[in-house]
Design an enzyme around this catalytic site. Structure first.
Site, PDB file in Angstrom:
ATOM      1  N   ARG A 232       0.813  -1.221   0.000  1.00 17.03           N
ATOM      2  CA  ARG A 232       0.000   0.000   0.000  1.00 17.03           C
ATOM      3  C   ARG A 232       0.845   1.269   0.000  1.00 17.03           C
ATOM      4  O   ARG A 232       0.482   2.263   0.615  1.00 17.03           O
ATOM      5  CB  ARG A 232      -0.945   0.029   1.219  1.00 17.03           C
ATOM      6  CG  ARG A 232      -1.989  -1.058   1.217  1.00 17.03           C
ATOM      7  CD  ARG A 232      -3.149  -0.656   0.332  1.00 17.03           C
ATOM      8  NE  ARG A 232      -4.128  -1.719   0.227  1.00 17.03           N
ATOM      9  CZ  ARG A 232      -5.226  -1.776   0.956  1.00 17.03           C
ATOM     10  NH1 ARG A 232      -5.483  -0.828   1.813  1.00 17.03           N
ATOM     11  NH2 ARG A 232      -6.060  -2.767   0.800  1.00 17.03           N
TER      12      ARG A 232
ATOM     13  N   ARG B 197      -3.538   6.583  -0.003  1.00 20.10           N
ATOM     14  CA  ARG B 197      -4.171   7.764   0.574  1.00 20.10           C
ATOM     15  C   ARG B 197      -3.295   8.585   1.509  1.00 20.10           C
ATOM     16  O   ARG B 197      -3.590   9.740   1.768  1.00 20.10           O
ATOM     17  CB  ARG B 197      -5.445   7.327   1.319  1.00 20.10           C
ATOM     18  CG  ARG B 197      -6.528   6.892   0.368  1.00 20.10           C
ATOM     19  CD  ARG B 197      -7.657   6.200   1.075  1.00 20.10           C
ATOM     20  NE  ARG B 197      -7.262   4.856   1.481  1.00 20.10           N
ATOM     21  CZ  ARG B 197      -8.081   3.979   2.068  1.00 20.10           C
ATOM     22  NH1 ARG B 197      -9.328   4.346   2.350  1.00 20.10           N
ATOM     23  NH2 ARG B 197      -7.670   2.774   2.383  1.00 20.10           N
TER      24      ARG B 197
ATOM     25  N   ARG C 239      -7.043  11.741  -6.498  1.00 20.13           N
ATOM     26  CA  ARG C 239      -8.276  11.120  -5.999  1.00 20.13           C
ATOM     27  C   ARG C 239      -9.433  12.111  -5.926  1.00 20.13           C
ATOM     28  O   ARG C 239     -10.590  11.733  -6.136  1.00 20.13           O
ATOM     29  CB  ARG C 239      -7.989  10.520  -4.613  1.00 20.13           C
ATOM     30  CG  ARG C 239      -9.143   9.828  -3.950  1.00 20.13           C
ATOM     31  CD  ARG C 239      -9.415   8.480  -4.598  1.00 20.13           C
ATOM     32  NE  ARG C 239     -10.340   7.707  -3.797  1.00 20.13           N
ATOM     33  CZ  ARG C 239     -11.658   7.787  -3.904  1.00 20.13           C
ATOM     34  NH1 ARG C 239     -12.220   8.610  -4.761  1.00 20.13           N
ATOM     35  NH2 ARG C 239     -12.436   7.035  -3.141  1.00 20.13           N
TER      36      ARG C 239
ATOM     37  N   ASP D  25      -6.126  -3.258  -7.855  1.00 20.88           N
ATOM     38  CA  ASP D  25      -6.750  -3.874  -6.688  1.00 20.88           C
ATOM     39  C   ASP D  25      -6.940  -5.361  -6.927  1.00 20.88           C
ATOM     40  O   ASP D  25      -7.102  -5.788  -8.076  1.00 20.88           O
ATOM     41  CB  ASP D  25      -8.107  -3.219  -6.392  1.00 20.88           C
ATOM     42  CG  ASP D  25      -8.493  -3.436  -4.939  1.00 20.88           C
ATOM     43  OD1 ASP D  25      -8.094  -2.624  -4.095  1.00 20.88           O
ATOM     44  OD2 ASP D  25      -9.152  -4.455  -4.640  1.00 20.88           O
TER      45      ASP D  25
ATOM     46  N   TYR E  68     -13.966 -12.188  -0.155  1.00 23.09           N
ATOM     47  CA  TYR E  68     -14.679 -10.959  -0.517  1.00 23.09           C
ATOM     48  C   TYR E  68     -15.932 -11.273  -1.318  1.00 23.09           C
ATOM     49  O   TYR E  68     -16.983 -10.664  -1.137  1.00 23.09           O
ATOM     50  CB  TYR E  68     -13.775 -10.043  -1.355  1.00 23.09           C
ATOM     51  CG  TYR E  68     -12.942  -9.102  -0.527  1.00 23.09           C
ATOM     52  CD1 TYR E  68     -13.482  -7.909  -0.028  1.00 23.09           C
ATOM     53  CD2 TYR E  68     -11.628  -9.390  -0.222  1.00 23.09           C
ATOM     54  CE1 TYR E  68     -12.722  -7.046   0.736  1.00 23.09           C
ATOM     55  CE2 TYR E  68     -10.860  -8.534   0.544  1.00 23.09           C
ATOM     56  CZ  TYR E  68     -11.408  -7.366   1.018  1.00 23.09           C
ATOM     57  OH  TYR E  68     -10.666  -6.512   1.784  1.00 23.09           O
TER      58      TYR E  68
HETATM   59  O1  1CP Z   1       0.505   0.389  -3.196  1.00 22.25           O
HETATM   60  C1  1CP Z   1      -0.009  -0.717  -3.342  1.00 22.25           C
HETATM   61  O2  1CP Z   1       0.055  -1.622  -2.491  1.00 22.25           O
HETATM   62  C2  1CP Z   1      -0.708  -0.997  -4.649  1.00 22.25           C
HETATM   63  C3  1CP Z   1      -2.081  -0.769  -4.649  1.00 22.25           C
HETATM   64  C4  1CP Z   1      -3.054  -1.709  -3.987  1.00 22.25           C
HETATM   65  C5  1CP Z   1      -2.968  -3.090  -3.690  1.00 22.25           C
HETATM   66  C6  1CP Z   1      -1.772  -4.000  -3.837  1.00 22.25           C
HETATM   67  C7  1CP Z   1      -4.355  -1.304  -3.609  1.00 22.25           C
HETATM   68  C8  1CP Z   1      -4.831   0.069  -3.741  1.00 22.25           C
HETATM   69  N1  1CP Z   1      -5.053  -2.402  -3.192  1.00 22.25           N
HETATM   70  C9  1CP Z   1      -4.237  -3.492  -3.206  1.00 22.25           C
HETATM   71  C10 1CP Z   1      -4.570  -4.876  -2.883  1.00 22.25           C
HETATM   72  C11 1CP Z   1      -5.722  -5.105  -1.989  1.00 22.25           C
HETATM   73  N2  1CP Z   1      -6.987  -4.612  -2.090  1.00 22.25           N
HETATM   74  C12 1CP Z   1      -5.702  -6.013  -0.904  1.00 22.25           C
HETATM   75  C13 1CP Z   1      -4.515  -6.845  -0.524  1.00 22.25           C
HETATM   76  C14 1CP Z   1      -3.523  -6.023   0.197  1.00 22.25           C
HETATM   77  C15 1CP Z   1      -3.852  -5.724   1.626  1.00 22.25           C
HETATM   78  O3  1CP Z   1      -4.195  -6.681   2.344  1.00 22.25           O
HETATM   79  O4  1CP Z   1      -3.679  -4.586   2.006  1.00 22.25           O
HETATM   80  C16 1CP Z   1      -6.973  -6.006  -0.324  1.00 22.25           C
HETATM   81  C17 1CP Z   1      -7.412  -6.799   0.886  1.00 22.25           C
HETATM   82  C18 1CP Z   1      -7.776  -5.124  -1.082  1.00 22.25           C
HETATM   83  C19 1CP Z   1      -9.198  -4.799  -0.882  1.00 22.25           C
HETATM   84  C20 1CP Z   1      -9.372  -3.340  -0.676  1.00 22.25           C
HETATM   85  N3  1CP Z   1      -9.431  -2.442  -1.697  1.00 22.25           N
HETATM   86  C21 1CP Z   1      -9.432  -2.631   0.531  1.00 22.25           C
HETATM   87  C22 1CP Z   1      -9.326  -3.234   1.906  1.00 22.25           C
HETATM   88  C23 1CP Z   1     -10.668  -3.325   2.550  1.00 22.25           C
HETATM   89  C24 1CP Z   1     -10.636  -4.236   3.742  1.00 22.25           C
HETATM   90  O5  1CP Z   1     -11.610  -4.974   3.893  1.00 22.25           O
HETATM   91  O6  1CP Z   1      -9.650  -4.218   4.502  1.00 22.25           O
HETATM   92  C25 1CP Z   1      -9.570  -1.253   0.217  1.00 22.25           C
HETATM   93  C26 1CP Z   1      -9.713  -0.098   1.145  1.00 22.25           C
HETATM   94  C27 1CP Z   1      -9.559  -1.163  -1.196  1.00 22.25           C
HETATM   95  C28 1CP Z   1      -9.578   0.076  -2.013  1.00 22.25           C
HETATM   96  C29 1CP Z   1      -8.203   0.535  -2.295  1.00 22.25           C
HETATM   97  N4  1CP Z   1      -7.237  -0.271  -2.901  1.00 22.25           N
HETATM   98  C30 1CP Z   1      -6.088   0.473  -3.071  1.00 22.25           C
HETATM   99  C31 1CP Z   1      -6.328   1.794  -2.564  1.00 22.25           C
HETATM  100  C32 1CP Z   1      -5.334   2.918  -2.577  1.00 22.25           C
HETATM  101  C33 1CP Z   1      -7.651   1.809  -2.071  1.00 22.25           C
HETATM  102  C34 1CP Z   1      -8.352   2.995  -1.466  1.00 22.25           C
HETATM  103  C35 1CP Z   1      -9.101   3.694  -2.544  1.00 22.25           C
HETATM  104  C36 1CP Z   1      -9.508   5.081  -2.152  1.00 22.25           C
HETATM  105  O7  1CP Z   1     -10.613   5.220  -1.611  1.00 22.25           O
HETATM  106  O8  1CP Z   1      -8.749   6.030  -2.430  1.00 22.25           O
END
Ligand code: 1CP
Length: 346
Positions: free
Chosen positions: A25, A29, A38, A74, A150
């Site tokens: 991540r 944000r 964003r 994602d 999910y």
């Molecule tokens: O920088 C990076 O890591 C690359 C970008 C990335 C990756 C690898 C994002 C951006 N998401 C992910 C993978 C991801 N998505 C995972 C596996 C990694 C982890 O465990 O952290 C998971 C579980 C998700 C699902 C997801 N998508 C969540 C988590 C929700 C939860 O239940 O915990 C969220 C918040 C998202 C949206 C998302 N994905 C990425 C970003 C920057 C965001 C936020 C979007 C926003 O509102 O700006």
């Protein structure tokens, strides 16, 4: 593939002058440069537009100075490509309004050719690679179990009740679902390899919900199938991140990964003594350490690096992702402290 980069060399347990550092991540944000984009776009617009995905992928390389980029995307693009409706609700995260619960739901999911729909990801990889120079790019996918969770839960969960009900009440249906996800994930990662990624990470972020036997039966088995299914002639290294790896590491050793990414519960040095030495380790700072003052972070990271001194196959990362309200200076402090530590040669 950038076989001489710190990341690829460390992933292959070759000699490096210092361990590489990047963060899960890292594109997100907590960065004002991310927030600026964003404000004008929804999250799906951002990951579905290759030029925007490229710009966000590059931000942490320029601002933080990490040794690798991870593609901005994602894990949930896979179920979307299989035919599910995916919504990102502000403040709530990702949601599937029609979760998978029954045999007809699983039957409806499309696996053949679904990965071809994710052309925007492959295009983003090609654009990023043009601009990255000698910094490697990490591609990724979710582990089938985490993605299935999910799809069955319909969104984030604390109890994992629906997915675990499925595993215990109808394991055959769970297998059919996991098989379908596995097929698309293999195709998806093979496209990413062809498009030019230098390393792959598989995220099993929800594995810690499982007990030992169910982890083997419903998660590990499918991660192994994904790795075995890769068409990977140059042997792009594969990292498996698993929340729960402090417990499951002895099982993960045989999954076929080059690198195991550890959560923050275990002692890295202790784990190094337990895991086969041809497997590299990644991790495992507590993400909450980054709330501490920078001087505390610096001292903590220095002591920790000292403990790993002389070890091959070591990639610095957190035990999970950067939280959205972490100060950028804290993240930068970890990078700078690692870069000052040039003693990872045997
Ligand atoms: O920088 C990076 O890591 C690359 C970008 C990335 C990756 C690898 C994002 C951006 N998401 C992910 C993978 C991801 N998505 C995972 C596996 C990694 C982890 O465990 O952290 C998971 C579980 C998700 C699902 C997801 N998508 C969540 C988590 C929700 C939860 O239940 O915990 C969220 C918040 C998202 C949206 C998302 N994905 C990425 C970003 C920057 C965001 C936020 C979007 C926003 O509102 O700006």
């Amino acid at each position: 593939m950038l076989s001489q980069s710190l990341l690829v060399k460390a992933a292959r347990c070759e000699d490096v002058v210092r361990p590489p550092v990047w963060f899960m991540r890292q594109a997100g944000r907590y960065m004002k440069e991310y927030q600026a984009i964003r404000r004008n776009h929804t999250f799906p617009e951002m990951y579905k537009t290759p030029e925007i995905a490229r710009d966000i992928t590059l931000q942490p390389v320029h601002v933080i100075g990490v040794d690798a980029a991870i593609l901005f995307s994602d894990i949930l693009v896979v179920p979307e490509a299989m035919g599910m409706t995916l919504e990102f609700v502000d403040g709530k995260g990702p949601m599937f309004p029609n979760p998978v619960r029954s045999a007809p739901d699983v039957k409806r999911l499309v696996s053949d050719g679904s990965a071809d729909k994710l052309e925007f990801v492959y295009e983003a990889i090609k654009l990023v690679k043009k601009d990255l120079g000698d910094i490697p790019l990490i591609g990724f996918a979710g582990a089938p179990f985490t993605v299935a969770s999910y799809m069955v839960e319909g969104g984030g969960t604390k109890s994992f009740k629906e997915i675990k009900k499925l595993l215990f009440k109808n394991p055959d249906l769970a297998d059919r679902l996991l098989e379908k996800i596995t097929k698309v994930t293999i195709d998806y990662l093979n496209h990413q390899i062809k498009s030019g990624v230098d390393t792959i990470q598989i995220f099993d972020s929800w594995a810690n919900a499982l007990a030992w036997n169910e982890f083997s039966r419903f998660s590990l088995k499918y991660i192994q199938k994904v790795i075995q299914g890769l068409d990977n002639p140059e042997h792009v290294p594969v990292i498996v991140f698993c929340k729960g790896s402090s417990v499951f590491a002895p099982l993960l050793e045989n999954v076929g990964a080059d690198v195991i990414s550890l959560d923050w519960n275990c002692d890295m040095r202790d784990m190094r003594d337990k895991i086969r030495e041809d497997i590299a380790l990644q991790g495992n700072l507590d993400p909450m350490l980054l709330y501490a003052p920078v001087e505390t972070i610096r001292k903590h990271v220095q002591t920790w690096l000292k403990g790993m001194e002389g070890q091959r196959g070591f990639i610095v990362n957190l035990g999970h992702g950067i939280l959205p309200d972490i100060p950028v200076e804290a993240v930068k402090c970890v990078v700078d402290t690692v870069k000052e530590f040039e003693t990872c040669r045997k």
